[in-house]
Scaffold this motif. Structure first.
Motif, mmCIF file in Angstrom:
data_model
loop_
_atom_site.group_PDB
_atom_site.id
_atom_site.type_symbol
_atom_site.label_atom_id
_atom_site.label_comp_id
_atom_site.label_asym_id
_atom_site.label_seq_id
_atom_site.Cartn_x
_atom_site.Cartn_y
_atom_site.Cartn_z
ATOM 1 N N ILE A 59 0.828 -1.209 0.000
ATOM 2 C CA ILE A 59 0.000 0.000 0.000
ATOM 3 C C ILE A 59 0.863 1.261 0.000
ATOM 4 C CG2 ILE A 59 -1.671 1.330 1.352
ATOM 5 C CD1 ILE A 59 -2.873 -1.289 2.296
ATOM 6 N N LEU A 60 1.917 1.269 0.793
ATOM 7 C CA LEU A 60 2.754 2.460 0.920
ATOM 8 C C LEU A 60 3.627 2.697 -0.304
ATOM 9 C CD1 LEU A 60 3.893 2.186 4.654
ATOM 10 C CD2 LEU A 60 2.094 3.628 3.689
ATOM 11 N N LEU A 61 4.164 1.623 -0.882
ATOM 12 C CA LEU A 61 5.126 1.772 -1.971
ATOM 13 C C LEU A 61 4.573 1.384 -3.329
ATOM 14 C CD1 LEU A 61 8.244 0.346 -0.092
ATOM 15 C CD2 LEU A 61 7.586 2.737 -0.380
ATOM 16 N N GLY A 62 3.431 0.688 -3.340
ATOM 17 C CA GLY A 62 2.815 0.324 -4.609
ATOM 18 C C GLY A 62 3.653 -0.609 -5.460
ATOM 19 N N SER A 63 4.527 -1.389 -4.837
ATOM 20 C CA SER A 63 5.417 -2.283 -5.568
ATOM 21 C C SER A 63 5.225 -3.715 -5.079
ATOM 22 C CB SER A 63 6.879 -1.866 -5.374
ATOM 23 O OG SER A 63 7.756 -2.820 -5.940
ATOM 24 N N LYS A 64 5.312 -4.673 -6.008
ATOM 25 C CA LYS A 64 5.244 -6.089 -5.653
ATOM 26 C C LYS A 64 6.619 -6.725 -5.675
ATOM 27 C CE LYS A 64 2.194 -7.378 -8.683
ATOM 28 N NZ LYS A 64 1.257 -8.271 -9.411
ATOM 29 N N ASN A 65 7.655 -5.904 -5.597
ATOM 30 C CA ASN A 65 9.015 -6.415 -5.518
ATOM 31 C C ASN A 65 9.167 -7.287 -4.284
ATOM 32 O OD1 ASN A 65 11.996 -6.189 -4.564
ATOM 33 N ND2 ASN A 65 12.041 -5.568 -6.715
ATOM 34 N N SER A 66 9.697 -8.494 -4.460
ATOM 35 C CA SER A 66 9.771 -9.463 -3.358
ATOM 36 C C SER A 66 10.565 -8.925 -2.182
ATOM 37 C CB SER A 66 10.396 -10.775 -3.860
ATOM 38 O OG SER A 66 9.617 -11.353 -4.877
ATOM 39 N N GLU A 67 11.673 -8.239 -2.445
ATOM 40 C CA GLU A 67 12.505 -7.726 -1.358
ATOM 41 C C GLU A 67 11.743 -6.721 -0.499
ATOM 42 O OE1 GLU A 67 13.398 -7.997 -4.433
ATOM 43 O OE2 GLU A 67 15.161 -9.308 -4.489
ATOM 44 N N LEU A 140 12.574 -16.652 -8.239
ATOM 45 C CA LEU A 140 13.517 -16.228 -9.262
ATOM 46 C C LEU A 140 14.937 -16.354 -8.739
ATOM 47 C CD1 LEU A 140 11.646 -12.998 -10.481
ATOM 48 C CD2 LEU A 140 11.519 -15.302 -11.459
ATOM 49 N N GLN A 141 15.892 -16.132 -9.623
ATOM 50 C CA GLN A 141 17.287 -16.237 -9.225
ATOM 51 C C GLN A 141 17.633 -15.247 -8.121
ATOM 52 O OE1 GLN A 141 20.083 -15.654 -12.395
ATOM 53 N NE2 GLN A 141 21.830 -16.322 -11.202
ATOM 54 N N ARG A 142 17.071 -14.043 -8.186
ATOM 55 C CA ARG A 142 17.353 -13.054 -7.146
ATOM 56 C C ARG A 142 16.773 -13.467 -5.796
ATOM 57 N NH1 ARG A 142 13.420 -8.005 -8.989
ATOM 58 N NH2 ARG A 142 11.421 -8.992 -8.433
ATOM 59 N N ASP A 143 15.652 -14.201 -5.823
ATOM 60 C CA ASP A 143 15.090 -14.719 -4.576
ATOM 61 C C ASP A 143 16.017 -15.761 -3.958
ATOM 62 O OD1 ASP A 143 12.745 -13.171 -4.894
ATOM 63 O OD2 ASP A 143 11.923 -14.678 -6.253
ATOM 64 N N ILE A 144 16.603 -16.597 -4.796
ATOM 65 C CA ILE A 144 17.543 -17.609 -4.307
ATOM 66 C C ILE A 144 18.786 -16.939 -3.720
ATOM 67 C CG2 ILE A 144 18.851 -19.667 -4.903
ATOM 68 C CD1 ILE A 144 15.795 -19.929 -5.125
ATOM 69 N N ILE A 145 19.259 -15.883 -4.399
ATOM 70 C CA ILE A 145 20.427 -15.153 -3.888
ATOM 71 C C ILE A 145 20.117 -14.533 -2.534
ATOM 72 C CG2 ILE A 145 21.942 -13.170 -4.305
ATOM 73 C CD1 ILE A 145 21.697 -13.732 -7.289
ATOM 74 N N LEU A 146 18.917 -13.948 -2.396
ATOM 75 C CA LEU A 146 18.514 -13.366 -1.110
ATOM 76 C C LEU A 146 18.447 -14.426 -0.027
ATOM 77 C CD1 LEU A 146 17.480 -10.966 0.550
ATOM 78 C CD2 LEU A 146 15.159 -11.506 -0.265
ATOM 79 N N MET A 147 17.866 -15.583 -0.343
ATOM 80 C CA MET A 147 17.785 -16.676 0.616
ATOM 81 C C MET A 147 19.181 -17.177 0.990
ATOM 82 S SD MET A 147 14.541 -18.807 -0.942
ATOM 83 C CE MET A 147 14.638 -20.059 0.322
ATOM 84 N N GLY A 148 20.076 -17.233 -0.009
ATOM 85 C CA GLY A 148 21.440 -17.672 0.270
ATOM 86 C C GLY A 148 22.178 -16.716 1.192
ATOM 87 N N ILE A 149 22.010 -15.413 0.964
ATOM 88 C CA ILE A 149 22.671 -14.414 1.811
ATOM 89 C C ILE A 149 22.127 -14.480 3.239
ATOM 90 C CG2 ILE A 149 22.985 -11.940 2.189
ATOM 91 C CD1 ILE A 149 22.951 -11.580 -0.840
ATOM 92 N N CYS A 150 20.811 -14.503 3.365
ATOM 93 C CA CYS A 150 20.197 -14.573 4.694
ATOM 94 C C CYS A 150 20.552 -15.887 5.391
ATOM 95 C CB CYS A 150 18.681 -14.443 4.583
ATOM 96 S SG CYS A 150 18.111 -12.825 4.011
ATOM 97 N N GLY A 151 20.547 -16.989 4.636
ATOM 98 C CA GLY A 151 20.895 -18.280 5.222
ATOM 99 C C GLY A 151 22.331 -18.325 5.697
ATOM 100 N N THR A 152 23.233 -17.765 4.906
ATOM 101 C CA THR A 152 24.642 -17.717 5.309
ATOM 102 C C THR A 152 24.818 -16.893 6.576
ATOM 103 O OG1 THR A 152 25.341 -17.916 2.993
ATOM 104 C CG2 THR A 152 26.964 -17.093 4.566
ATOM 105 N N LEU A 153 24.114 -15.769 6.651
ATOM 106 C CA LEU A 153 24.175 -14.923 7.844
ATOM 107 C C LEU A 153 23.652 -15.663 9.074
ATOM 108 C CD1 LEU A 153 24.557 -12.183 9.261
ATOM 109 C CD2 LEU A 153 22.260 -11.550 8.474
ATOM 110 N N LEU A 154 22.533 -16.351 8.917
ATOM 111 C CA LEU A 154 21.943 -17.062 10.053
ATOM 112 C C LEU A 154 22.835 -18.213 10.508
ATOM 113 C CD1 LEU A 154 18.202 -17.153 8.925
ATOM 114 C CD2 LEU A 154 19.198 -15.772 10.748
#
Length: 307
Positions: A59-67, A140-154
């Motif tokens: 609602i605030l940003l009007g974007s469906k970007n996963s991040e 998508l590939q960017r979702d996998i990259i995000l999951m990989g970064i967060c997973g590595t951090l955790l």
């Protein structure tokens, strides 16, 4: 056989399978601590509480970007966790009651906001419902990259604070006597669990995410009494379930990926509960029957005419 070989070479399948396996591994590691600390329902509460954050971010940003949507879910999940911890700490309300209260309020607010957004005179809001039931095929590939970064951090945080988490999980009073702060450790571990839940919403949704967090850990607990073995086994079972569930949904027409993954890990749980040595139901029945037979034999020996 040829169909399976072709499936393994499909780029979409590789992307979804890798994402599901990463989710299963991360959930297995963090879920082990949640199960041992008897906070298994925290995953259910946080996942449901993330829904209003997703809708408000849209609602605030009007974007469906996963991040962006996941960032809104993360903020909403953290707020619900802080509310639960505050209610338990400063009132007489128990943890399960506080969790149910916060979860119902946040999830109800999320459904109200989602209904409002769907009535807006545009089609840009289409697809937000995937966060309720999950839609792994949209990864998508960017979702996998995000999951990989967060997973590595955790995983890095788990390794870094392994001793502290181990002490806090089994004996918080002893950890406090050694100079560790139970409040800070609780906040850190809760934040890590929330982050693990948020990154899995797009794959399995708010409804099934709690199963991904709890089921691998419970299954692994049946096979061992050692923490490091349980965490490792839980991560392995979660990853295997993610990959196998994705393969099953790809081979069976109209079979959704999220439920297929949960059914797979649930099957592993049933096998573990039944057949695990020591804790398994069948093993306990066998041991009880064996002890009963030995007791009867020993009890009958004094009355044996041969003696």
């Amino acid at each position: 056989m040829d169909g399976t070989f072709i499936l393994l070479q499909d780029y979409t399948f590789q992307t979804v399978a890798l994402g599901s396996a990463l989710l299963g591994m991360i959930s297995g590691v963090l879920g082990s601590f949640a199960v041992l600390r008897k906070q298994s329902l925290l995953g259910d509460g946080v996942s449901h509480s993330a829904l209003p954050g997703v809708v408000i971010a849209f609602i605030l940003l009007g974007s469906k970007n996963s991040e962006i949507l996941l960032l809104g879910a993360l903020i909403s999940g953290l707020l619900s966790t802080l509310f639960i911890i505050t209610i338990v700490r400063h009132s007489r309300i128990k943890f399960d009651s506080a969790l149910a209260l916060v979860m119902s309020v946040f999830f109800g607010l999320g459904l109200v906001l989602l209904t409002y957004v769907q009535k807006l005179p545009n089609s840009n809001q289409a697809g937000l419902k995937r966060f309720i039931f999950g839609q792994a095929s949209t990864l998508l590939q960017r979702d996998i990259i995000l999951m990989g970064i967060c997973g590595t951090l955790l995983l890095a945080l788990v390794l870094l604070f392994w001793k502290e988490f181990k002490l806090f999980t089994f004996d918080s009073d002893f950890a406090h006597s050694l100079g560790f702060s139970p409040k800070r450790l609780n906040l850190l571990l809760s934040f890590m669990i929330v982050l693990a839940i948020i990154i899995g919403l797009q794959t399995v949704g708010v409804i099934l995410m709690s199963a991904m967090l709890v089921t691998p850990a419970v299954a692994a607990r049946q096979w061992t009494n050692k923490l490091w073995v349980m965490v490792t086994l839980s991560a392995f079972l979660g990853a295997i379930s993610g990959a196998v569930g994705t393969a099953a949904s790809s081979l069976v027409p109209k079979l959704p990926t999220g439920p297929a993954i949960v059914v797979c890990i649930s099957a592993i749980l049933i096998i573990s509960v039944l057949f695990a040595p020591g804790r398994g139901i069948l093993h306990r029945l066998y041991r009880r029957r064996k002890n009963r037979i030995l007791y009867k034999l020993e009890g009958g020996m004094p009355n044996d005419p041969a003696n």
